[in-house]
Design a protein around this motif. Sequence first.
Motif, PDB file in Angstrom:
ATOM      1  N   LEU A   1      73.393 -37.671 -11.010  1.00 12.21           N
ATOM      2  CA  LEU A   1      72.099 -37.809 -11.690  1.00 12.21           C
ATOM      3  C   LEU A   1      72.076 -39.069 -12.548  1.00 12.21           C
ATOM      4  O   LEU A   1      71.060 -39.768 -12.623  1.00 12.21           O
ATOM      5  CB  LEU A   1      71.836 -36.573 -12.555  1.00 12.21           C
ATOM      6  N   GLY A   2      73.202 -39.369 -13.175  1.00 12.96           N
ATOM      7  CA  GLY A   2      73.281 -40.594 -13.965  1.00 12.96           C
ATOM      8  C   GLY A   2      73.173 -41.826 -13.102  1.00 12.96           C
ATOM      9  O   GLY A   2      72.498 -42.804 -13.467  1.00 12.96           O
ATOM     10  N   LEU A   3      73.802 -41.793 -11.920  1.00 10.07           N
ATOM     11  CA  LEU A   3      73.791 -42.963 -11.043  1.00 10.07           C
ATOM     12  C   LEU A   3      72.412 -43.223 -10.460  1.00 10.07           C
ATOM     13  O   LEU A   3      71.974 -44.375 -10.386  1.00 10.07           O
ATOM     14  CB  LEU A   3      74.822 -42.779  -9.925  1.00 10.07           C
ATOM     15  N   VAL A   4      71.686 -42.162 -10.056  1.00 10.07           N
ATOM     16  CA  VAL A   4      70.329 -42.395  -9.533  1.00 10.07           C
ATOM     17  C   VAL A   4      69.389 -42.823 -10.652  1.00 10.07           C
ATOM     18  O   VAL A   4      68.445 -43.592 -10.424  1.00 10.07           O
ATOM     19  CB  VAL A   4      69.763 -41.162  -8.787  1.00 10.07           C
ATOM     20  N   GLY A   5      69.657 -42.349 -11.868  1.00 11.96           N
ATOM     21  CA  GLY A   5      68.865 -42.823 -13.001  1.00 11.96           C
ATOM     22  C   GLY A   5      69.097 -44.305 -13.255  1.00 11.96           C
ATOM     23  O   GLY A   5      68.167 -45.050 -13.578  1.00 11.96           O
ATOM     24  N   TYR A   6      70.339 -44.726 -13.099  1.00 10.44           N
ATOM     25  CA  TYR A   6      70.719 -46.144 -13.233  1.00 10.44           C
ATOM     26  C   TYR A   6      69.994 -46.974 -12.178  1.00 10.44           C
ATOM     27  O   TYR A   6      69.390 -48.016 -12.492  1.00 10.44           O
ATOM     28  CB  TYR A   6      72.231 -46.221 -13.069  1.00 10.44           C
ATOM     29  N   LEU A   7      70.022 -46.518 -10.932  1.00 11.27           N
ATOM     30  CA  LEU A   7      69.301 -47.196  -9.851  1.00 11.27           C
ATOM     31  C   LEU A   7      67.806 -47.245 -10.136  1.00 11.27           C
ATOM     32  O   LEU A   7      67.140 -48.262  -9.904  1.00 11.27           O
ATOM     33  CB  LEU A   7      69.563 -46.472  -8.532  1.00 11.27           C
ATOM     34  N   ASN A   8      67.285 -46.150 -10.673  1.00 15.66           N
ATOM     35  CA  ASN A   8      65.840 -46.056 -10.910  1.00 15.66           C
ATOM     36  C   ASN A   8      65.367 -47.017 -11.996  1.00 15.66           C
ATOM     37  O   ASN A   8      64.209 -47.443 -11.990  1.00 15.66           O
ATOM     38  CB  ASN A   8      65.473 -44.618 -11.288  1.00 15.66           C
ATOM     39  N   GLU A   9      66.257 -47.372 -12.924  1.00 17.21           N
ATOM     40  CA  GLU A   9      65.881 -48.380 -13.924  1.00 17.21           C
ATOM     41  C   GLU A   9      65.462 -49.674 -13.245  1.00 17.21           C
ATOM     42  O   GLU A   9      64.596 -50.398 -13.750  1.00 17.21           O
ATOM     43  CB  GLU A   9      67.068 -48.660 -14.849  1.00 17.21           C
ATOM     44  N   TRP A  10      66.082 -49.969 -12.121  1.00 18.49           N
ATOM     45  CA  TRP A  10      65.814 -51.203 -11.383  1.00 18.49           C
ATOM     46  C   TRP A  10      64.670 -51.029 -10.380  1.00 18.49           C
ATOM     47  O   TRP A  10      63.672 -51.738 -10.434  1.00 18.49           O
ATOM     48  CB  TRP A  10      67.096 -51.638 -10.680  1.00 18.49           C
ATOM     49  N   LEU A  11      64.808 -50.057  -9.475  1.00 11.13           N
ATOM     50  CA  LEU A  11      63.857 -49.939  -8.362  1.00 11.13           C
ATOM     51  C   LEU A  11      62.601 -49.136  -8.695  1.00 11.13           C
ATOM     52  O   LEU A  11      61.614 -49.215  -7.968  1.00 11.13           O
ATOM     53  CB  LEU A  11      64.537 -49.313  -7.148  1.00 11.13           C
ATOM     54  N   GLN A  12      62.665 -48.338  -9.777  1.00 10.83           N
ATOM     55  CA  GLN A  12      61.517 -47.496 -10.134  1.00 10.83           C
ATOM     56  C   GLN A  12      61.070 -46.640  -8.938  1.00 10.83           C
ATOM     57  O   GLN A  12      59.900 -46.623  -8.567  1.00 10.83           O
ATOM     58  CB  GLN A  12      60.356 -48.355 -10.638  1.00 10.83           C
ATOM     59  N   ILE A  13      62.035 -45.928  -8.349  1.00  7.16           N
ATOM     60  CA  ILE A  13      61.741 -45.075  -7.201  1.00  7.16           C
ATOM     61  C   ILE A  13      60.810 -43.936  -7.598  1.00  7.16           C
ATOM     62  O   ILE A  13      59.869 -43.600  -6.884  1.00  7.16           O
ATOM     63  CB  ILE A  13      63.049 -44.511  -6.605  1.00  7.16           C
ATOM     64  N   ILE A  14      61.083 -43.315  -8.741  1.00  6.13           N
ATOM     65  CA  ILE A  14      60.220 -42.244  -9.239  1.00  6.13           C
ATOM     66  C   ILE A  14      59.888 -42.511 -10.692  1.00  6.13           C
ATOM     67  O   ILE A  14      60.561 -43.280 -11.377  1.00  6.13           O
ATOM     68  CB  ILE A  14      60.878 -40.853  -9.094  1.00  6.13           C
ATOM     69  N   LYS A  15      58.830 -41.859 -11.149  1.00  2.00           N
ATOM     70  CA  LYS A  15      58.375 -42.024 -12.524  1.00  2.00           C
ATOM     71  C   LYS A  15      58.745 -40.788 -13.343  1.00  2.00           C
ATOM     72  O   LYS A  15      58.916 -39.696 -12.783  1.00  2.00           O
ATOM     73  CB  LYS A  15      56.847 -42.227 -12.554  1.00  2.00           C
ATOM     74  N   PRO A  16      58.832 -40.913 -14.666  1.00  3.05           N
ATOM     75  CA  PRO A  16      59.134 -39.750 -15.504  1.00  3.05           C
ATOM     76  C   PRO A  16      58.092 -38.658 -15.342  1.00  3.05           C
ATOM     77  O   PRO A  16      56.929 -38.917 -15.012  1.00  3.05           O
ATOM     78  CB  PRO A  16      59.121 -40.329 -16.919  1.00  3.05           C
ATOM     79  N   CYS A  17      58.516 -37.400 -15.585  1.00  4.21           N
ATOM     80  CA  CYS A  17      57.596 -36.255 -15.474  1.00  4.21           C
ATOM     81  C   CYS A  17      56.486 -36.342 -16.510  1.00  4.21           C
ATOM     82  O   CYS A  17      55.369 -35.898 -16.279  1.00  4.21           O
ATOM     83  CB  CYS A  17      58.361 -34.946 -15.693  1.00  4.21           C
ATOM     84  N   SER A  18      56.792 -36.881 -17.676  1.00  2.00           N
ATOM     85  CA  SER A  18      55.867 -36.863 -18.796  1.00  2.00           C
ATOM     86  C   SER A  18      55.457 -38.271 -19.176  1.00  2.00           C
ATOM     87  O   SER A  18      56.180 -39.233 -18.947  1.00  2.00           O
ATOM     88  CB  SER A  18      56.522 -36.163 -19.993  1.00  2.00           C
ATOM     89  N   GLU A  19      54.278 -38.375 -19.747  1.00  2.00           N
ATOM     90  CA  GLU A  19      53.821 -39.667 -20.272  1.00  2.00           C
ATOM     91  C   GLU A  19      54.471 -39.975 -21.617  1.00  2.00           C
ATOM     92  O   GLU A  19      54.351 -41.070 -22.140  1.00  2.00           O
ATOM     93  CB  GLU A  19      52.294 -39.655 -20.437  1.00  2.00           C
ATOM     94  N   ASP A  20      55.157 -38.993 -22.169  1.00  2.00           N
ATOM     95  CA  ASP A  20      55.825 -39.157 -23.460  1.00  2.00           C
ATOM     96  C   ASP A  20      56.938 -40.196 -23.327  1.00  2.00           C
ATOM     97  O   ASP A  20      57.882 -39.995 -22.561  1.00  2.00           O
ATOM     98  CB  ASP A  20      56.400 -37.813 -23.909  1.00  2.00           C
ATOM     99  N   PRO A  21      56.862 -41.306 -24.034  1.00  2.00           N
ATOM    100  CA  PRO A  21      57.880 -42.360 -23.890  1.00  2.00           C
ATOM    101  C   PRO A  21      59.267 -41.913 -24.319  1.00  2.00           C
ATOM    102  O   PRO A  21      60.257 -42.530 -23.962  1.00  2.00           O
ATOM    103  CB  PRO A  21      57.354 -43.492 -24.792  1.00  2.00           C
ATOM    104  N   THR A  22      59.356 -40.823 -25.103  1.00  2.00           N
ATOM    105  CA  THR A  22      60.663 -40.341 -25.538  1.00  2.00           C
ATOM    106  C   THR A  22      61.299 -39.398 -24.527  1.00  2.00           C
ATOM    107  O   THR A  22      62.461 -39.026 -24.653  1.00  2.00           O
ATOM    108  CB  THR A  22      60.542 -39.600 -26.885  1.00  2.00           C
ATOM    109  N   ALA A  23      60.524 -38.978 -23.516  1.00  2.00           N
ATOM    110  CA  ALA A  23      61.066 -38.058 -22.510  1.00  2.00           C
ATOM    111  C   ALA A  23      61.993 -38.819 -21.576  1.00  2.00           C
ATOM    112  O   ALA A  23      61.651 -39.888 -21.081  1.00  2.00           O
ATOM    113  CB  ALA A  23      59.927 -37.421 -21.719  1.00  2.00           C
TER     114      ALA A  23
END
Length: 229
Positions: free
Chosen positions: A183-205
């Motif tokens: 989960l940490g590694l796909v989150g790391y990848l997602n910082e770059w590619l933006q494959i998916i967006k956060p569930c919430s509009e809350d910037p702290t989520a």
Amino acid sequence: MFVPCGESVPDLTGFTLLMPAVSVGNVGQLAMDLIISTLDMFYSLPSRKLVALQLRSIFIKYKARPFCEKLLSWVKSSNCSRVIVLSSSHSSHCNDLQLRSTPFRYLLTPSMQKGVLNKIKSLNWEEMEKSPCIPQMNDSELCIRIPGGGITKALYDESCSKEIQMAILLKFVSEGDNIPDALGLVGYLNEWLQIIKPCSEDPTASALPWKLPSSWRLLFGSGLPPALF
């Protein structure tokens, strides 16, 4: 060996190939499971210009390098724009600096650096450090070493020689329940590619809606039979 299906070579111009290395903790493979499950991918996702390759087993002795050579020849013939390899390395081999910093590292081939280095730098990521080629010998020549990384280094070296755009994203891990690492590694990848967006509009989520594969329910077996008790 890597044997592509079908006789014709697909046209993957502009696509990014995502693939794991069979490495310590199977972190790259678990990360690929998350991506494939979340995006409901079978092989490719044309709308995102993504194509996925999953690997499941280790390599027969002396077959790893021929596999890398054939795979990357296929990458070139299919016109993939770039390759991103998800991998891991033994945390027990980390030096003091690595232990005190983030457990994530990246590595780019020279041809990949031209197009993405500014973006990578904006993320404040840390590049994989060079270390003595011969461990425990501080005066040894420095080189890239990825202990426990399986074919990661072979893929990188072959991509450098073939001038293929490749990025290696890895995490320092130990064997065990490596789902949090994946989960940490796909989150790391997602910082770059933006494959998916956060569930919430809350910037702290911080939670991202990764879909856990149904096969993970039996990742550690089906439990103890009730009859034992």
